[in-house]
Design a protein around this motif. Structure first.
Motif, mmCIF file in Angstrom:
data_model
loop_
_atom_site.group_PDB
_atom_site.id
_atom_site.type_symbol
_atom_site.label_atom_id
_atom_site.label_comp_id
_atom_site.label_asym_id
_atom_site.label_seq_id
_atom_site.Cartn_x
_atom_site.Cartn_y
_atom_site.Cartn_z
ATOM 1 N N THR A 48 -34.010 10.096 -10.164
ATOM 2 C CA THR A 48 -35.178 10.990 -10.087
ATOM 3 C C THR A 48 -35.533 11.327 -8.647
ATOM 4 O OG1 THR A 48 -36.044 10.015 -12.142
ATOM 5 C CG2 THR A 48 -37.574 11.285 -10.799
ATOM 6 N N SER A 49 -35.506 10.323 -7.767
ATOM 7 C CA SER A 49 -35.854 10.540 -6.360
ATOM 8 C C SER A 49 -34.844 11.455 -5.669
ATOM 9 C CB SER A 49 -35.940 9.197 -5.623
ATOM 10 O OG SER A 49 -36.949 8.385 -6.174
ATOM 11 N N ILE A 50 -33.563 11.227 -5.925
ATOM 12 C CA ILE A 50 -32.514 12.047 -5.297
ATOM 13 C C ILE A 50 -32.633 13.497 -5.731
ATOM 14 C CG2 ILE A 50 -30.027 12.462 -5.221
ATOM 15 C CD1 ILE A 50 -29.647 9.409 -5.382
ATOM 16 N N ILE A 51 -32.879 13.715 -7.005
ATOM 17 C CA ILE A 51 -33.005 15.094 -7.501
ATOM 18 C C ILE A 51 -34.242 15.765 -6.915
ATOM 19 C CG2 ILE A 51 -33.407 16.494 -9.562
ATOM 20 C CD1 ILE A 51 -31.642 14.557 -11.107
ATOM 21 N N ASN A 52 -35.337 15.025 -6.782
ATOM 22 C CA ASN A 52 -36.542 15.591 -6.159
ATOM 23 C C ASN A 52 -36.272 16.001 -4.711
ATOM 24 O OD1 ASN A 52 -38.116 15.317 -8.448
ATOM 25 N ND2 ASN A 52 -38.913 13.313 -7.865
ATOM 26 N N LEU A 53 -35.586 15.136 -3.971
ATOM 27 C CA LEU A 53 -35.246 15.447 -2.578
ATOM 28 C C LEU A 53 -34.298 16.637 -2.503
ATOM 29 C CD1 LEU A 53 -34.768 11.821 -1.187
ATOM 30 C CD2 LEU A 53 -36.600 13.427 -0.592
ATOM 31 N N TYR A 54 -33.357 16.693 -3.444
ATOM 32 C CA TYR A 54 -32.426 17.829 -3.497
ATOM 33 C C TYR A 54 -33.179 19.133 -3.735
ATOM 34 C CZ TYR A 54 -28.864 20.991 -5.315
ATOM 35 O OH TYR A 54 -28.063 22.079 -5.542
ATOM 36 N N ASN A 55 -34.122 19.116 -4.659
ATOM 37 C CA ASN A 55 -34.895 20.333 -4.958
ATOM 38 C C ASN A 55 -35.744 20.776 -3.772
ATOM 39 O OD1 ASN A 55 -33.880 20.527 -7.578
ATOM 40 N ND2 ASN A 55 -35.501 19.258 -8.438
ATOM 41 N N ILE A 56 -36.338 19.799 -3.067
ATOM 42 C CA ILE A 56 -37.117 20.127 -1.870
ATOM 43 C C ILE A 56 -36.227 20.762 -0.813
ATOM 44 C CG2 ILE A 56 -38.416 19.139 0.056
ATOM 45 C CD1 ILE A 56 -39.479 17.030 -1.914
ATOM 46 N N CYS A 57 -35.074 20.153 -0.617
ATOM 47 C CA CYS A 57 -34.106 20.660 0.366
ATOM 48 C C CYS A 57 -33.652 22.064 -0.014
ATOM 49 C CB CYS A 57 -32.915 19.706 0.428
ATOM 50 S SG CYS A 57 -31.932 19.839 1.923
ATOM 51 N N ASN A 58 -33.384 22.254 -1.272
ATOM 52 C CA ASN A 58 -32.942 23.563 -1.765
ATOM 53 C C ASN A 58 -34.014 24.620 -1.550
ATOM 54 O OD1 ASN A 58 -30.565 24.626 -2.831
ATOM 55 N ND2 ASN A 58 -31.435 24.766 -4.879
ATOM 56 N N SER A 59 -35.257 24.244 -1.783
ATOM 57 C CA SER A 59 -36.373 25.177 -1.599
ATOM 58 C C SER A 59 -36.522 25.581 -0.137
ATOM 59 C CB SER A 59 -37.664 24.529 -2.105
ATOM 60 O OG SER A 59 -38.776 25.358 -1.847
ATOM 61 N N GLU A 60 -36.374 24.611 0.776
ATOM 62 C CA GLU A 60 -36.489 24.913 2.202
ATOM 63 C C GLU A 60 -35.346 25.802 2.673
ATOM 64 O OE1 GLU A 60 -39.112 24.175 4.124
ATOM 65 O OE2 GLU A 60 -39.955 23.432 2.243
ATOM 66 N N ILE A 61 -34.155 25.584 2.141
ATOM 67 C CA ILE A 61 -33.012 26.424 2.499
ATOM 68 C C ILE A 61 -33.249 27.859 2.055
ATOM 69 C CG2 ILE A 61 -30.573 26.858 1.997
ATOM 70 C CD1 ILE A 61 -30.190 23.828 1.876
ATOM 71 N N SER A 62 -33.823 28.031 0.885
ATOM 72 C CA SER A 62 -34.126 29.383 0.384
ATOM 73 C C SER A 62 -35.121 30.100 1.303
ATOM 74 C CB SER A 62 -34.677 29.305 -1.039
ATOM 75 O OG SER A 62 -33.731 28.758 -1.922
ATOM 76 N N LYS A 63 -36.132 29.364 1.777
ATOM 77 C CA LYS A 63 -37.102 29.955 2.696
ATOM 78 C C LYS A 63 -36.438 30.373 4.003
ATOM 79 C CE LYS A 63 -40.997 27.182 0.979
ATOM 80 N NZ LYS A 63 -41.960 26.104 1.340
ATOM 81 N N MET A 64 -35.563 29.511 4.518
ATOM 82 C CA MET A 64 -34.866 29.836 5.759
ATOM 83 C C MET A 64 -33.916 31.004 5.575
ATOM 84 S SD MET A 64 -34.141 26.167 7.631
ATOM 85 C CE MET A 64 -33.867 25.174 6.175
#
Length: 389
Positions: free
Chosen positions: A235-251
């Motif tokens: 659960t923690s890894i997937i949450n971190l992955y989603n956060i990372c993915n969201s930041e990449i989309s913004k960039m």
């Protein structure tokens, strides 16, 4: 003419100034990395008259020079940034003594500046520098995102080894959704039929009900063993992955906006998207500062090593110096390039027919791309397939 050598540090900078005869004008002047320090440095420069009579040089030291460069540009002084390796070799060529201090370094930079062709930094660099900083931050997030997927695979090897192979050895949106909602085999085997509609919507109809039945059967027969710790990790890894993915989309949105505003000619090459174009543009900054495409190859570390001694002469492997992100981007963009450009595809297959391995042939395509980019920027034209040989 006055030659100003600056040894850059995080909190202060050391300055040494020589005249055109090599006489010391200012010895070991230290100014702090703040507005007061910059103004005291400026007062010294102004005492020498017109900015056209002053040449300023310093080493490329990651981001520590950015504020000084912007200050010099705003005050209409030119400056030249050099590779630290060149300065180091110059210092070693001047003496055999192993002595190093700030004063010696700044003086050596000033003397080195007297021996080379002065190539000042282009104006308006800060916009490109911001783009470079953003693309490099994005690259670090992409690498971190990949690391999360490796960690997730490691956990699944303990809990549900056949889960990833079931999804073609990749983590699709459907696979991540299932793991996030049902992080243990015991929960996957009990996925209710009523949840299938949600899975079908996420997969856009690709995840059939038959696949759900097969996945539940795999979960029943798995040899993996799960517990609360493994579930928390997933659960923690997937949450971190989603956060990372969201930041990449913004960039990605910001990078795309900036690169379309700059509209470099490399963007007109088929198969090169805005992110790739942004990396190439920001890393090279101003292509016109390179005297030939070979210099661009060297900057990216794509040139082959060369050895010659008496009767022996041969070329070695790719040197892999310079910007690693630029080199990686150039190599990665060759696949879409040979897919969308007939000329580049023909060039690739020509190298393959000569016996070149796949990766070596791709490196030749990357070199050809750099030669094309050089011509586009020097001639200030967009890409035209019909004019390419």
């Amino acid at each position: 003419m006055y030659y100003v050598g600056i040894d850059i540090y995080k909190y202060k900078h050391n300055c040494f100034i020589l005249d055109s005869s090599g006489n010391v004008v200012v010895r070991d002047f230290i100014f702090s990395n703040d507005l007061d320090g910059f103004n005291s440095f400026l007062s010294i420069l102004e005492s020498f008259g017109s900015p056209e009579n002053i040449k300023i040089g310093f080493e490329a030291t990651v981001h520590y020079t950015s504020n000084l460069k912007r200050f010099l540009e705003n005050t209409h002084y030119s400056f030249m940034e050099s590779n630290p390796a060149l300065i180091s070799k110059f210092i070693h060529s001047q003496t055999l003594r192993k002595t190093k201090n700030d004063a010696i370094d700044s003086q050596s930079i000033a003397r080195w500046l007297m021996t080379v062709d002065y190539k000042p930094y282009p104006s308006g660099f800060y916009h490109i520098y911001s783009l470079k900083s953003l693309t490099r931050l994005r690259d670090s997030f992409v690498r971190q995102r990949s690391l999360y997927m490796v960690k997730l695979t490691n956990v699944l090897d303990h809990t549900f080894p056949k889960f990833k192979p079931f999804f073609g050895n990749r983590f699709s949106k459907t696979a991540l959704f299932i793991l996030d909602k049902y992080p243990a085999p015991s929960k996957i085997m009990e996925i209710p039929d009523s949840d299938y509609d949600e899975l079908r919507c996420i997969s856009r109809g690709k995840f059939s009900f038959a696949k759900l039945i097969m996945l539940r059967d795999l979960a029943k027969n798995t040899v993996g063993e799960s517990n609360d710790i493994f579930e928390l990790e997933i659960t923690s890894i997937i949450n971190l992955y989603n956060i990372c993915n969201s930041e990449i989309s913004k960039m990605d949105e910001e990078i795309t906006s900036i690169i379309y505003e700059l509209h470099p000619h490399v963007l007109s090459v088929p198969g090169i998207g805005p992110i790739t174009a942004a990396v190439i543009t920001s890393e090279y900054r101003d292509v016109k500062r390179f005297s030939s495409p070979d210099k661009m190859l060297s900057f990216a570390g794509l040139e082959p090593g060369y050895y010659q001694s008496e009767t022996m002469e041969f070329q070695g492997k790719m040197v892999k110096r310079g910007s690693s992100q630029l080199r990686c981007t150039l190599m990665n963009c060759t696949l879409p390039l040979i897919r969308f450009s007939p000329v580049f595809a023909t060039y690739y297959h020509k190298k393959r027919q000569k016996g070149k391995p796949h990766r070596v042939a791709l490196s030749h395509v990357a070199k050809k791309l750099l030669r094309v980019i050089y011509k586009l920027e020097i001639n200030d034209v967009d890409f035209d397939e019909s004019k390419l040989r």
